[in-house]
Each structure stands twice: as structure tokens, then as C-alpha cells.
Scaffold this active site. Structure first.
Site, mmCIF file in Angstrom:
data_model
loop_
_atom_site.group_PDB
_atom_site.id
_atom_site.type_symbol
_atom_site.label_atom_id
_atom_site.label_comp_id
_atom_site.label_asym_id
_atom_site.label_seq_id
_atom_site.Cartn_x
_atom_site.Cartn_y
_atom_site.Cartn_z
ATOM 1 N N GLU A 290 0.802 -0.959 -0.146
ATOM 2 C CA GLU A 290 0.058 0.074 -0.141
ATOM 3 C C GLU A 290 0.814 1.133 -0.083
ATOM 4 O O GLU A 290 0.889 2.122 0.944
ATOM 5 C CB GLU A 290 -0.759 -0.006 1.163
ATOM 6 N N PRO A 291 1.398 1.555 -1.087
ATOM 7 C CA PRO A 291 2.295 2.703 -1.070
ATOM 8 C C PRO A 291 1.422 4.002 -1.517
ATOM 9 O O PRO A 291 0.475 3.999 -2.002
ATOM 10 C CB PRO A 291 3.189 2.447 -2.317
ATOM 11 N N ARG A 330 2.293 19.703 8.021
ATOM 12 C CA ARG A 330 3.215 18.764 8.435
ATOM 13 C C ARG A 330 4.537 19.500 9.214
ATOM 14 O O ARG A 330 4.962 19.038 10.297
ATOM 15 C CB ARG A 330 3.770 17.992 7.178
ATOM 16 N N TYR A 334 4.882 17.850 12.442
ATOM 17 C CA TYR A 334 5.661 17.027 12.681
ATOM 18 C C TYR A 334 7.305 17.146 12.741
ATOM 19 O O TYR A 334 8.162 16.578 12.901
ATOM 20 C CB TYR A 334 5.825 15.951 11.546
ATOM 21 N N CYS A 361 -2.184 33.021 11.518
ATOM 22 C CA CYS A 361 -1.971 33.779 12.716
ATOM 23 C C CYS A 361 -1.511 32.938 13.758
ATOM 24 O O CYS A 361 -1.993 32.625 14.763
ATOM 25 C CB CYS A 361 -3.251 34.510 13.083
ATOM 26 N N GLU A 362 -0.252 32.204 13.581
ATOM 27 C CA GLU A 362 0.362 31.207 14.373
ATOM 28 C C GLU A 362 1.885 31.416 14.228
ATOM 29 O O GLU A 362 2.467 31.365 13.285
ATOM 30 C CB GLU A 362 0.000 29.984 14.213
ATOM 31 N N TYR A 390 0.153 14.079 2.008
ATOM 32 C CA TYR A 390 -0.364 14.633 3.348
ATOM 33 C C TYR A 390 -0.168 16.085 3.624
ATOM 34 O O TYR A 390 0.277 16.584 4.664
ATOM 35 C CB TYR A 390 0.556 13.885 4.474
#
Length: 441
Positions: A290-291, A330, A334, A361-362, A390
Site C-alpha cells: 500500500e504505497p 506537516r 511533525y 496567525c500562528e 499529506y
């Protein structure tokens, strides 16, 4: 600077993707814009399939579509003869809209609802990957009530820990996914599925994590599942006809990443299965993989337009772009790393250190910290590479930013496959407050 797939630099010094000038694409479709090099997707798909064919192994290569889901990518996967891994009713609905061959759809997920499972039966999909006892009981009940056969795999956790980010490891014993292979859960699930009159138990499934670079974890997982299959053969004369070893094959996001060629992952896993099947006289199972990331990850590039600049003397220089964590979560989630370039000045020395900041706004909305770029001015087109997996699939409307457009590019042709969201799209589910009627006194 290393380029990916069909990417090259033309005589104007512009980045070219799929035979098309990236700067032109940005002008035609606007930014942020996700550009997929579909020739690279096709090459990756063929590489997996040809490896199995050369080894004489029956196989299914299923695109793990949580990496990027859309009607067009499902249609492309079908063109290439891939199967499809879906993890929700929404992904299954999208596959149905794409008229993906139902017999090649595999349904995953650790908390499938009764409605989602019924929908899978309605669509007569190829296989449900059963994740837990509640789901197993629901699948048995639905199949019996409808008197409808359904093929199933049992997802197990083989107790293999891959060397990857802790948030994306899934094969270890402490996981929300699957039946534990070592504490008796898998054996209990086997008994329940084996005795169910309308279920056809195909075999076992595992997925040990994502963005994995070494093959040891994959081969250990294959050994663990084959050992359990051999026990069931000896004890119950039951032979698993399918062994699904999942995905998780790593790609190169930066120069520090050193993944293997996709074919090598497949070859080493398959060799273990071949050897054990021969030594145990076990009928060779069909191998499924399942790539996801390894099919679409480096095929995607996001184009942004540079905006404001802020210099913090002695600290860093920020270059803001017209996207950020709303279209690529991401880096914030991560600490994922990426590589970028100025798409309209690729031949200029990329020796200026800046931090590419998003417009959310972060404070943590930084796409790349300390990126090496050419000198950036307002209006330049920045290309962030390897954003095909992703990113769009995890995008949101934080700060009410619209999601970007997505296009496919190949051999000088380009096609819009997801249109850019509008402000109207963002507000279309909103309802106005119903004012209370004041009573007359």
C-alpha cells in the site's frame, strides 16, 4: 540543487514541471498551487508492479489514498492498474464518483461506523481490512443479514518498531490499530472470522509506519506474519491466500534523507516471503502492498507567491508567502523538513538564508526554517518540493483561508483537477442566527 521526476530548468531560468513552466502555471492558476508531475506517479507505480512481475509473484499494489484523495488521482491510479486503499466513507464515496473498479478497493480504518460498513457492502468492494473486535462483529452481522459475501483481512500489530517519527509508527504493540499478534488477540479474531459463513478470510495485514528508510523493519514484519500463518496452517489446515505488508516507504524531502529505490523495499520483503514459503512448504500467498507517499510525495510541488519580508537583526529574516500551515500542516505537526527554490530564478545562487513563513496567525506557521534561497523579492514564485503527500489531504480553513488549487502536468499539458476554494465555498455550510421574536407585552 536536486530536482525530481520531470523537473528541469528552462532557458529562462524557470522551474519546469511536467514540461510546463512553473511560473506560467502560477500566473494561469494563481497561488498557492499544488502541481503534480503525473509522469513520476506513473513511473513509481510501474516500478512496484514490475518488481513483483520479475520475481514471479502475484501481487496487488494499492494506492494508499489518504496521502492525497481526489477523483482525478483515483482515475489516474485506475489507469495504471493499481488497487485502492481507502480509510473512510468519504474516500470510498470519492472512489465511487471516480468509478474506480470496486473489486480493487480495500477499506481500512480503526473505527469504521455501521453506516460506512453498510456502504462498503452496497458498493460490493473487494476487501474490508478488519481492525478490531467490534468491527468484526459488525461485518459478520451485516454480511449475515444481507446474505452477502465479503472478503476480509485481519490487521495485526506485529510488534515491530520502525525508525521514524513517533506519531507515524503503527506496527508496535502500543498502537490504536489492529489485533495484537503476540497476546492472543489475532488468534481469537481468526477463530471468529474463520467460522463466519458469509466472510471469506483472505489473510493478514500489517502497516508498521511511514517514512521508513531501512528494510529491516519490513522484513521482520513479513517474518512475524508468515510465522503466524504457518501456525494456522498446522493447527487448522487454513492457508492464507493474501499477505498484505502495507506501505510506509520513505522518500527524499531534503539532502539528509537517503531512501532506497521503491523496488528494493518490495524485493527484500518478497524475498523473505519466498524463502519462508519454500522452507515451510507453504503455498505462496499473493502479496499486497500500500504505497501512498512513495507514489505521490515527490510528484507534488507547491508554488507560492512571496510577500512581506521582515528582518530580525542578528537573528533571522522572514519571507512570508500566501499559504502556510493551512495548506501544509506537516512542519507544524511533525517538524517536517522541506527544500525550496525561487522558481523564477533557478539559476541564481541559492545562498541566502531565510525562513519561509506562512500567513496564518500562528507563530509556529513556518514552512521552512533557514532555507537556502536566491535573494527573494515581493512577487517571486517560491517552489516547495515534495508536497504531494499529506498536504492537501490535511489542509484546512484556519483563518478562513481557501484551500489551494491542484493541477496535473504531463508532457507539456496541464489540467485543473481541484479548483481553488472561494470565500463562498468557505461560508456555504454556515447558517444565520435565528433571531428570537420578542413577544408583545
Amino acid at each position: 540543487m536536486d530536482l525530481y521526476g520531470t523537473q528541469k530548468v528552462n532557458e529562462k531560468g524557470h522551474l519546469v514541471i511536467g514540461g510546463t513552466d512553473a511560473v506560467d502555471l502560477a500566473h494561469v492558476y494563481g497561488t498557492p498551487l499544488v502541481v503534480y508531475d503525473t509522469a513520476l506517479f506513473r513511473k513509481r507505480a510501474a516500478g512496484f508492479q514490475e518488481t513483483f512481475k520479475k520475481m514471479g509473484i502475484q501481487a496487488q499494489v494499492a494506492y494508499a489514498s489518504k496521502a492525497f484523495s481526489s477523483i482525478a488521482i483515483y482515475e489516474l491510479a485506475a489507469q495504471e492498474g493499481l488497487s485502492l486503499d481507502v480509510v473512510s466513507g468519504g474516500e470510498l464515496f470519492t472512489a465511487a464518483k471516480a468509478d474506480f473498479p470496486r473489486e480493487r478497493i480495500h477499506f481500512h480504518g480503526n473505527n469504521k461506523s455501521y453506516m460506512e460498513l453498510n456502504y462498503a457492502f452496497d458498493e460490493k468492494i473487494g476487501c474490508i481490512v478488519v481492525d478490531n473486535f467490534l468491527e468484526l462483529s459488525m461485518v459478520k452481522e451485516i454480511a449475515a443479514t444481507r446474505r452477502q459475501q465479503m472478503k476480509v483481512l485481519l490487521r495485526v500489530t506485529p510488534g515491530v518498531e520502525a525508525h521514524t517519527h513517533e506519531f507515524i509508527t503503527t506496527g508496535q504493540e502500543d498502537s490504536k490499530f489492529g489485533f495484537d499478534l503476540k497476546n492472543g488477540q489475532a488468534d481469537k479474531a481468526f477463530g471468529l472470522a474463520y467460522d463466519a459463513p458469509y466472510l471469506q478470510l483472505l489473510g493478514l495485514h500489517c502497516h508498521i509506519g511511514s517514512q521508513i528508510f531501512e528494510t529491516d523493519a519490513f522484513t521482520h514484519a513479513a517474518e512475524a506474519l508468515m510465522e503466524k500463518m504457518q501456525v494456522w496452517k498446522e493447527s487448522y489446515s487454513f492457508v492464507c491466500t493474501v499477505l498484505n505488508l502495507g506501505g510506509g516507504f520513505g522518500i527524499r524531502y531534503t539532502e539528509e534523507d537517503h531512501p532506497l529505490e521503491p523496488a528494493q523495499y518490495v524485493a527484500e520483503m518478497a524475498e523473505v516471503v519466498l524463502e519462508l514459503s519454500k522452507s515451510w512448504n507453504y503455498p505462496l500467498p499473493e502479496i499486497w502492498i500500500e504505497p501512498g507517499r512513495s507514489l505521490v510525495g515527490d510528484a507534488g510541488t507547491t508554488l507560492y507567491t512571496a510577500g512581506s519580508e521582515k528582518e530580525v537583526p542578528g537573528v533571522r529574516t522572514y519571507i512570508a508567502v500566501d499559504g502556510g500551515m493551512s495548506d501544509n500542516i506537516r512542519p507544524a505537526l511533525y517538524n517536517a523538513n522541506y527544500t525550496a527554490a525561487v522558481a523564477n530564478r533557478m539559476t541564481a545562487p541559492h545562498d541566502t538564508t531565510v525562513t519561509i513563513a506562512g500567513k496564518c496567525c500562528e507563530s509556529g506557521d513556518k514552512l521552512i526554517v533557514d532555507a537556502k534561497l536566491a535573494n527573494v523579492t515581493e512577487g517571486d514564485i517560491l517552489a516547495v518540493f515534495c508536497t504531494g503527500a499529506y498536504t492537501y489531504s490535511m489542509a484546512g480553513n484556519y483563518n478562513r483561508f481557501p484551500r489551494p488549487a491542484v493541477i496535473f502536468a504531463e508532457e507539456g499539458q496541464h489540467q485543473l483537477v481541484i479548483r481553488r476554494e472561494t470565500y463562498e465555498d468557505i461560508t456555504r455550510l454556515d447558517l444565520s442566527l435565528q433571531q428570537k421574536v420578542r413577544k408583545e407585552s
